[in-house]
Write a protein that holds these residues in place. Structure first.
Motif, PDB file in Angstrom:
ATOM      1  N   LYS A   1       6.290   3.228  -2.471  1.00 21.89           N
ATOM      2  CA  LYS A   1       6.146   4.604  -2.953  1.00 21.89           C
ATOM      3  C   LYS A   1       7.432   5.385  -2.663  1.00 21.89           C
ATOM      4  O   LYS A   1       8.181   5.067  -1.727  1.00 21.89           O
ATOM      5  CB  LYS A   1       4.923   5.248  -2.299  1.00 21.89           C
ATOM      6  CG  LYS A   1       3.606   4.669  -2.836  1.00 21.89           C
ATOM      7  CD  LYS A   1       2.394   5.118  -2.053  1.00 21.89           C
ATOM      8  CE  LYS A   1       1.115   4.493  -2.633  1.00 21.89           C
ATOM      9  NZ  LYS A   1      -0.064   4.705  -1.779  1.00 21.89           N
TER      10      LYS A   1
ATOM     11  N   ASN B   1      -2.044   3.260 -14.326  1.00 24.31           N
ATOM     12  CA  ASN B   1      -3.106   2.999 -13.343  1.00 24.31           C
ATOM     13  C   ASN B   1      -3.798   4.311 -12.972  1.00 24.31           C
ATOM     14  O   ASN B   1      -3.130   5.327 -12.753  1.00 24.31           O
ATOM     15  CB  ASN B   1      -2.431   2.408 -12.088  1.00 24.31           C
ATOM     16  CG  ASN B   1      -3.388   1.839 -11.068  1.00 24.31           C
ATOM     17  OD1 ASN B   1      -4.198   0.978 -11.399  1.00 24.31           O
ATOM     18  ND2 ASN B   1      -3.300   2.296  -9.830  1.00 24.31           N
TER      19      ASN B   1
ATOM     20  N   GLU C   1      -2.217   7.654 -11.541  1.00 22.99           N
ATOM     21  CA  GLU C   1      -3.002   8.896 -11.461  1.00 22.99           C
ATOM     22  C   GLU C   1      -2.393  10.035 -12.285  1.00 22.99           C
ATOM     23  O   GLU C   1      -2.043  11.090 -11.751  1.00 22.99           O
ATOM     24  CB  GLU C   1      -3.203   9.272  -9.997  1.00 22.99           C
ATOM     25  CG  GLU C   1      -3.840   8.123  -9.218  1.00 22.99           C
ATOM     26  CD  GLU C   1      -4.250   8.470  -7.776  1.00 22.99           C
ATOM     27  OE1 GLU C   1      -3.814   9.509  -7.274  1.00 22.99           O
ATOM     28  OE2 GLU C   1      -5.015   7.684  -7.192  1.00 22.99           O
TER      29      GLU C   1
ATOM     30  N   GLY D   1       0.812  -1.224   0.000  1.00 18.83           N
ATOM     31  CA  GLY D   1       0.000   0.000   0.000  1.00 18.83           C
ATOM     32  C   GLY D   1       0.835   1.259   0.000  1.00 18.83           C
ATOM     33  O   GLY D   1       0.463   2.248  -0.649  1.00 18.83           O
TER      34      GLY D   1
HETATM   35  C1  XIL Z   1      -3.326   4.972  -0.130  1.00 24.45           C
HETATM   36  C2  XIL Z   1      -2.866   4.066   0.992  1.00 24.45           C
HETATM   37  O1  XIL Z   1      -3.757   2.987   1.137  1.00 24.45           O
HETATM   38  C3  XIL Z   1      -2.813   4.857   2.278  1.00 24.45           C
HETATM   39  O2  XIL Z   1      -2.294   4.051   3.317  1.00 24.45           O
HETATM   40  C4  XIL Z   1      -1.930   6.079   2.083  1.00 24.45           C
HETATM   41  O3  XIL Z   1      -1.968   6.854   3.243  1.00 24.45           O
HETATM   42  C5  XIL Z   1      -2.410   6.909   0.917  1.00 24.45           C
HETATM   43  O4  XIL Z   1      -2.467   6.086  -0.238  1.00 24.45           O
HETATM   44  N1  XIL Z   1      -5.106   5.372  -4.877  1.00 24.45           N
HETATM   45  C6  XIL Z   1      -3.865   4.825  -4.935  1.00 24.45           C
HETATM   46  C7  XIL Z   1      -3.230   4.296  -3.695  1.00 24.45           C
HETATM   47  O5  XIL Z   1      -3.313   4.648  -6.020  1.00 24.45           O
HETATM   48  O6  XIL Z   1      -1.843   4.416  -3.729  1.00 24.45           O
HETATM   49  C8  XIL Z   1      -3.788   4.951  -2.483  1.00 24.45           C
HETATM   50  O7  XIL Z   1      -3.259   4.281  -1.342  1.00 24.45           O
HETATM   51  C9  XIL Z   1      -5.295   4.915  -2.479  1.00 24.45           C
HETATM   52  C10 XIL Z   1      -5.835   5.656  -3.668  1.00 24.45           C
END
Ligand code: XIL
Length: 381
Positions: free
Chosen positions: A94, A220, A175, A90
């Motif tokens: 990053k 994505n 995004e 998650g």
């Molecule tokens: C979210 C995570 O789940 C959280 O823990 C973090 O604080 C913020 O990011 N779209 C995405 C993910 O592509 O990377 C995001 O994940 C949720 C929305």
């Protein structure tokens, strides 16, 4: 950087990737193990079949997002290994997590998850090389400077190169669009895209391919599912971006539809199905990459909420899985005890969100059965 344009997408885009085979193998291993136990126990084992087994029976891969704190709960870790064929970190991959200090990469948290995947023979999904959020503090002022592009391409090569050979598929760019920002191409007004030129994204895909030639490479993004003007704009913009990237010969293999659902939003099976079929016509794989269901508009009653969540997700998945190019479904978490939707104040009345297949005690919810049914009813890939 490889500048040779590839006029057509590689044939391997359509081949069964290693992760499908791996998921199949573990399903076969599970079935063989079952052959050694008495029949009543076998029935119980069958009831414990994870979503991955149901998915694999249709050539689909099921997986879940995971974070390091999840592993502190051994029953939850076991449930993930049982349910999922692929995991995706998650936050741990990053940029803000892997390079807090410039030039001092720290992949330890991501490696913890990679080790868990290895020990349990799960595939890994890389998320995400480039994202406009979770940027290390040191990098922020540099991105719109003269070296901004190089820094971002280096980040792409670094993280993908570090995991070379170990990641089945990567979100190279996450995004990328926001048509409301006013760029004619609809690209988000994030410094590297600020001039609206997708050429930079194509370069990132080349850098990714050089760093790990075997990984499947995805773009994505979110906001494609529903029937409203903003989603319509986003669908048009994403298709144009994909067309542009393909024309430039960018080595893109897949399109990730995040699929953060919300009960109460208007869903048109035709609009969403048509969109997926247009993407499929580009010979791209499609992943449902971040499925969860926001229940914040529903009444607090748990039975009512769980039923509505399951029905809503079931409808959307039914449409998605009817499209053979949709090869995977990944939920953004597995249990309601670990969901990003609780980190935001989404409910006025402090009721915990219930967006995922298992409840806090790891019991299967109606959503689990809706996902299982969607797999059972999907045509074989
Ligand atoms: C979210 C995570 O789940 C959280 O823990 C973090 O604080 C913020 O990011 N779209 C995405 C993910 O592509 O990377 C995001 O994940 C949720 C929305």
């Amino acid at each position: 950087m490889d500048q040779n344009p590839q006029p057509t997408i590689r044939a391997t885009n359509c081949e069964t990737p290693a992760l499908d085979r791996r998921a199949m193998l573990s399903a076969v291993a599970a079935a063989c193990a079952g052959a050694l136990v008495p029949s009543h126990a076998l029935a119980a084992t069958r009831n414990m079949e994870g979503l991955k087994t149901k998915a694999a029976a249709r050539g689909i891969v099921y997986g879940a997002e995971i974070t390091v704190p999840v592993l502190a709960n051994p029953s939850l870790a076991k449930a993930i290994a049982r349910e999922a064929a692929i995991i995706t970190p998650g936050v741990e991959m990053k940029w803000g997590a892997t390079e807090k200090l410039r030039g001092k990469a720290d992949y330890s948290d991501a490696e913890t998850l990679a080790r868990f995947a290895g020990e349990n023979r799960l595939a890994l999904r890389g998320h995400a090389a480039l994202w406009y959020r979770n940027i290390p503090v040191w990098a922020r002022p540099l991105l719109d400077g003269p070296r901004g592009k190089d820094i971002l391409l280096k980040r792409t090569s670094d993280v993908i190169g570090h995991f070379r050979g170990r990641v089945a598929e990567w979100d190279v760019v996450n995004e990328a669009i926001d048509p409301r920002d006013g760029n004619p191409t609809g690209l988000r007004k994030w410094p590297p895209f600020a001039k609206g030129d997708p050429g930079y994204i194509a370069e990132a895909f080349h850098a990714a391919k050089d760093a790990d030639p075997k990984a499947l490479l995805y773009y994505n993004d979110y906001g494609f599912v529903y029937d409203n003007p903003r989603a319509a704009d986003r669908r048009k913009t994403a298709i144009a971006l994909i067309e542009n990237l393909m024309n430039r010969g960018a080595p893109i293999n897949g399109f990730g539809v995040q699929t953060h659902l919300k009960v109460g939003s208007v869903f048109s099976p035709k609009i969403f199905g048509d969109f997926l079929r247009i993407i499929a016509d580009y010979k791209l794989r499609i992943g449902i990459t971040e499925l969860d269901v926001n229940d914040s508009l529903l009444p607090a009653d748990i039975a009512i909420r769980d039923k509505a969540v399951a029905e809503h997700a079931g409808r959307v998945l039914g449409v998605a899985l009817a499209v053979p190019a949709v090869k995977s479904v990944i939920t953004w978490g597995l249990t309601d005890s670990f969901t990003w939707l609780n980190s935001k104040s989404v409910r006025q009345n402090n009721v915990d969100a219930r967006p995922l297949p298992l409840d806090r005690h790891l019991a299967r919810k109606p959503l689990w059965y809706a996902i299982a049914d969607a797999f059972d009813n999907a045509p074989h890939r």
